[in-house]
Motif scaffolding. Structure first.
Motif, PDB file in Angstrom:
ATOM      1  N   PHE B  14      85.323  45.000  26.531  1.00 55.35           N
ATOM      2  CA  PHE B  14      84.704  44.517  25.287  1.00 55.35           C
ATOM      3  C   PHE B  14      83.582  43.549  25.619  1.00 55.35           C
ATOM      4  O   PHE B  14      83.675  42.802  26.583  1.00 55.35           O
ATOM      5  CB  PHE B  14      85.707  43.725  24.438  1.00 55.35           C
ATOM      6  CG  PHE B  14      86.855  44.540  23.927  1.00 55.35           C
ATOM      7  CD1 PHE B  14      86.635  45.679  23.200  1.00 55.35           C
ATOM      8  CD2 PHE B  14      88.156  44.146  24.177  1.00 55.35           C
ATOM      9  CE1 PHE B  14      87.687  46.416  22.704  1.00 55.35           C
ATOM     10  CE2 PHE B  14      89.216  44.874  23.693  1.00 55.35           C
ATOM     11  CZ  PHE B  14      88.987  46.018  22.957  1.00 55.35           C
ATOM     12  N   ASP B  15      82.557  43.556  24.787  1.00 59.61           N
ATOM     13  CA  ASP B  15      81.574  42.470  24.848  1.00 59.61           C
ATOM     14  C   ASP B  15      81.938  41.480  23.762  1.00 59.61           C
ATOM     15  O   ASP B  15      81.912  41.816  22.584  1.00 59.61           O
ATOM     16  CB  ASP B  15      80.158  42.996  24.603  1.00 59.61           C
ATOM     17  CG  ASP B  15      79.612  43.681  25.843  1.00 59.61           C
ATOM     18  OD1 ASP B  15      80.120  43.363  26.934  1.00 59.61           O
ATOM     19  OD2 ASP B  15      78.716  44.521  25.720  1.00 59.61           O
ATOM     20  N   SER B  70      87.008  52.804  27.743  1.00 57.33           N
ATOM     21  CA  SER B  70      85.678  52.694  28.341  1.00 57.33           C
ATOM     22  C   SER B  70      85.605  53.512  29.620  1.00 57.33           C
ATOM     23  O   SER B  70      84.516  53.853  30.083  1.00 57.33           O
ATOM     24  CB  SER B  70      85.344  51.239  28.679  1.00 57.33           C
ATOM     25  OG  SER B  70      85.774  50.378  27.678  1.00 57.33           O
TER      26      SER B  70
ATOM     27  N   SER C 267      81.382  52.993  16.819  1.00 56.33           N
ATOM     28  CA  SER C 267      81.198  51.665  17.405  1.00 56.33           C
ATOM     29  C   SER C 267      82.468  50.836  17.231  1.00 56.33           C
ATOM     30  O   SER C 267      82.853  50.088  18.126  1.00 56.33           O
ATOM     31  CB  SER C 267      79.972  50.982  16.806  1.00 56.33           C
ATOM     32  OG  SER C 267      80.350  49.925  15.966  1.00 56.33           O
ATOM     33  N   THR C 271      84.516  49.278  20.326  1.00 58.13           N
ATOM     34  CA  THR C 271      84.539  47.831  20.523  1.00 58.13           C
ATOM     35  C   THR C 271      85.799  47.187  19.958  1.00 58.13           C
ATOM     36  O   THR C 271      86.156  46.091  20.344  1.00 58.13           O
ATOM     37  CB  THR C 271      83.341  47.145  19.829  1.00 58.13           C
ATOM     38  OG1 THR C 271      83.442  47.384  18.427  1.00 58.13           O
ATOM     39  CG2 THR C 271      82.042  47.693  20.336  1.00 58.13           C
TER      40      THR C 271
END
Lengths: 266, 338, 273
Positions: B14-15, B70, C267, C271
């Motif tokens: 995650f960012d 990811s 998205s 995320t």
């Protein structure tokens, strides 16, 4: 003195809390600006057909629109302040905790809501107003004293707005569902508050009545004061009168509600 | 039978944006799940535990198709969850402990009817499953009660039934016993044991309650900082963590500390009550027998180590000094005195 | 599963969930009746404001009261339909924040269908009813030579308008995947758009009309097709055939909104926020 400090802290808390909703504030500014644009054009068309409608010229009508957008969130004209939270606390019964708190219920929520109002005046009011003044002809005074009197009227309007919504929130003690009360708040705020049409442009007897109701203290009175259409002292008197009456009724309802909670055992 | 759930070096990055000033923002890359690999066979019952924020829910969200990994490869029943979320949904059941999926204002049965139609469960099978679940979970008297009137424990049982009506091959449970009273907890555990034993349903559960794991799971996986730090039997976890259980002994009168062999030691004395720590992997029976034979015993109880404390101890014994020991230390008195 | 199969599953799930909400609502019949009635009054007030204006003037931007009522009726009805069917998608930001979006993602149905059906509010029929009443008044009061084409254009406008407003709702919901607290910005396009379209295009500045014709093509809800019915020149000097393209505009808007929704959901799933 100690309790004054307590309520000041509550007000600061209200201010801070709304200051954290940055994205919501930006979104609100955008929406108020768009609605202002739409209203300004319709009013310009209306005043084109009937110059001096309600005693305003075009620039005054435009000014009224942008004042309305600037004060919309500040005065929670269609609701949107503390009242939904208080209604929820009434519904879940958590309000019993508030009633036993050593602070006064009404003053407690008033302080918090004033904090919110102040934040929204700065955070949500200034930008749409500046946009309106920059792009449309407006009628604003040069006299700093008049601006000062306007700010006093806005603070009084905040109190009247709170007093109305406090009564709506307390209705939750007797009504099962808050949706209806919130709807009434939206209707009266929009219509009697002058968001749909300035109250001075209301025709005949309807106009006479609506200009005497407490909602006239929210947007109409401060706007008229700022544009030199009303005497500051009579505006203050009108606002303060309604504030005292509504807060007083709020006290009575609050004590009735408290008895109800005590009788039911919370 | 081969692996039913398969993770091969699965990652989730995650960012995280943090506001550091009025306009300044700091972007930090967080590895919520860091190259995790494991397989679960059909019919296994596995506990998935770790401190808060360790990556438990992120893993479950990837397994259920909510989140896209990811990196790495992930399969559940041969399906890539993130690509075929809806196909997978027919084959899995999910229970979020603190979030009900039942219809709040409607009788319980209405929620089940919705599941019946939304999952397109054949009528005969729906009726059969409903009857069985209602009986096993004791829902008979509750079917016509609006969900908002159910207690927490009743609602949890109702949620578990809702997740099983379409015969999922795997059931994910996120904190299934959180907030429940002792009786409800026992009932839920009893049911899950039977479900696993009789229907062969694979069960993966996250929990903070060590007893959930002890009573249900033959296998435990521990995740910390996004990495799998332990995968094996519960007894092994106790050993790896140097876990100790505590025997609380009430004697007839005040006595000097009990001497009870090489592996147990007294960690606290308070009047006639004494606390003895002994290795969690050992049975308490011989110890109890020895004390009963030599001392005037009035009452005794065994206290299990707290799950977070076990994990913390295990992590610190692995030399990971950065992890603070969470949990209630009073439950593991051995840790205080040593 | 093909795109068509997916849509069918979505529509089916939508009605299943909407049905549950209708039954939940009817569990409190009196409360429902009161709020539905209240809603009718609330939404009718903006038309009362227009009546108050016409109590003092004969025309607004050159349009008479029946003409403005015609625009109002079309705008309110098509907006009401979109709001009734898909307005709940507006709550998406809240769902993302409190994590309840996850419960939709483990069900065998498209998330958009579930989010749109969530809290399906039957009381929103009030807006449709009220819009239709004003539209009915306008049809009676208008002095228009009705041709078959004009009559046919009426339902086309309502459906196309609902499609355009629906696309705005979905696009707004998609935006909330990115900015969860910004749901109020959506109101500028939905409620704001509805208010804007209640007044004639001649009232507004050229830039604003251009914006709602070419950027957010709300003008195709009523202004452009209604110009044909009322026999008035097209806004911005658009060609006459523009009056008939509303359905195409609606389809294009829905397609774009669908893409935005997909991007938003993707998205979120990558995320988790």
């Amino acid at each position: 003195m100690g309790s004054a400090r307590l309520y000041a802290a509550v007000a600061v808390g209200g201010f801070r809390r709304y200051a954290t909703y940055r994205a919501a504030t930006v979104a609100g500014v955008f929406t108020n600006t768009v609605f202002g644009l739409i209203l300004v054009y319709t009013y310009l068309a209306l005043w084109d057909e009937r110059p001096h409608l309600g005693g305003y010229d075009q620039a005054q009508a435009v000014t009224f629109v942008w004042l309305g957008q600037a004060l919309y969130a500040t005065l929670a004209i269609q609701g949107g302040g503390f009242e939904s939270e208080l209604m929820e606390r009434v519904r879940t019964g958590d309000v019993a905790i508030d009633l036993y708190r050593p602070a006064d219920l009404q003053l407690w929520w008033l302080a918090g809501d004033l904090g919110r109002s102040l934040f929204q005046l700065i955070g949500r009011g200034v930008v749409p107003f500046v946009v309106g003044v920059l792009f449309f002809p407006t009628a604003l005074p040069d006299d700093p004293l008049l601006w000062l009197a306007f700010l006093v009227a806005v603070v009084l309007a905040m109190v009247v707005s709170f007093a109305i919504r406090f009564l709506v929130a307390l209705s939750g003690f007797w009504l099962m569902d808050g949706t209806g009360a919130s709807q009434v708040l939206m209707v009266t705020g929009m219509f009697c508050g002058g968001m749909a049409l300035p109250l001075n442009a209301f025709p005949g007897a309807l106009g006479e009545v609506v200009r005497q109701l407490p909602w006239a203290a929210l947007l109409q009175m401060p706007a008229d004061l700022l544009m030199g259409e009303a005497d500051p002292l009579s505006v203050f008197a009108f606002q303060a009168g309604w504030a005292v009456v509504l807060l007083g009724v709020g006290r009575l309802v609050q004590s009735a509600a408290t008895r109800r909670v005590v009788v039911q055992g919370g | 039978m081969g692996a039913f759930i398969e993770l091969d070096r699965v990652e989730k990055v995650f960012d995280v944006r943090k506001r550091t000033g009025f306009l300044k923002r700091e972007v930090r890359r967080v590895r919520a799940v860091d190259s995790i690999s494991f397989t679960v066979a059909r019919g296994e019952m596995v506990g998935y535990i770790g401190p808060n924020g360790a990556g438990k829910s992120t893993t479950i969200k990837m397994l259920t198709g909510i989140l896209t990994p990811s990196g790495g490869r992930l399969r559940v029943a041969g399906i890539d969850p993130s690509r075929e979320r809806m196909r997978l949904a027919h084959r899995i059941g999910v229970v979020f402990g603190q979030r009900t999926t039942l219809w709040w204002d409607l009788p319980l049965i209405d929620s089940y009817r919705l599941m019946h139609r939304m999952y397109r469960i054949p009528d005969a099978r729906y009726r059969e499953n409903l009857d069985r679940l209602v009986e096993l979970l004791g829902l008979g008297a509750l079917l016509d009660v609006p969900v908002r009137q159910l207690s927490l424990g009743q609602r949890m049982r109702g949620d578990i039934a809702a997740a099983l009506l379409h015969d999922p091959e795997v059931l994910y449970l996120d904190e299934p016993t959180i907030g429940l009273d002792v009786v409800s907890k026992a009932r839920v555990r009893e049911f899950l044991r039977e479900l696993n034993a009789e229907r062969g349903t694979t069960v993966l559960l996250t929990t903070h309650d060590l007893q959930d794991i002890e009573q249900l799971c033959s296998r435990v996986m521990v995740i910390d900082h996004g990495r799998l730090v332990y995968d094996g039997a519960l007894a092994g976890l106790h050993e790896a963590g140097g876990g100790e259980r505590t025997l609380v002994v009430d004697l007839a009168r005040e006595l000097p500390p009990i001497e009870a062999g090489p592996t147990a030691r007294v960690v606290k004395v308070d009047g006639p009550r004494q606390w003895l720590a002994f290795p969690a992997s050992e049975s308490a029976a011989p110890l109890v027998a020895r004390i009963a034979a030599e001392y005037p015993l009035v009452d005794l109880s065994v206290r299990e180590p707290d799950i977070e404390a076990v994990i913390a101890k295990m992590l610190s014994s692995m030399g990971d000094a950065s992890v603070p020991a969470p949990g209630r230390e009073t439950v593991v008195p051995g840790a205080q005195s040593s | 599963m093909g795109e068509g199969g997916r849509t069918a599953v979505g529509v089916r799930a939508y009605w299943l969930i909407a049905g549950m909400w209708i039954r939940s609502t009817l569990a409190y019949r009196v409360s429902f009746a009161l709020t539905a009635l209240g809603g009718l009054v609330v939404t009718g007030l903006d038309f009362v404001a227009i009546l108050l204006m016409f109590a003092q003037v004969d025309a607004l931007g050159g349009y008479t009261l029946p003409e403005v009522a015609f625009l109002y009726g079309l705008s309110a009805t098509s907006f009401g339909l979109a709001d009734l069917l898909i307005g709940s998608a507006e709550r998406l930001g809240r769902r993302v924040r409190d994590g309840s979006l996850d419960t939709l993602l483990v069900r065998p149905a498209p998330v958009l269908a579930q989010a749109a059906a969530d809290r399906f509010a039957l009381r929103r029929v009030g807006r449709v009813t009220q819009g239709a009443l004003v539209l009915g008044y306008a049809l009676v009061a208008l002095d228009v030579g009705w041709t078959p084409v004009k009559v046919l254009l009426l339902p086309v406008m309502l459906v196309g308008g609902a499609g355009i407003f629906g696309a705005v709702f979905v696009a707004g919901a998609a935006f909330q995947f990115v900015a969860q607290d910004a749901s109020e910005a959506q109101a500028a396009f939905t409620y704001g758009g509805q208010t804007l379209l209640q007044y004639p295009p001649t009232v507004f500045g050229k830039e604003l009309v251009r914006g709602v014709t070419f950027m957010v093509p709300l003008a195709f809800v009523n202004w452009v097709p209604a110009a044909h019915v009322l026999g008035r020149p097209q806004p911005l000097g658009l060609p006459g055939w523009a009056a008939f393209v509303s359905p195409l505009v609606a389809v294009a808007c829905c397609a774009l909104a669908g893409l935005a929704w997909r991007a938003g959901l993707r998205s979120y799933r990558s995320t988790g926020s």
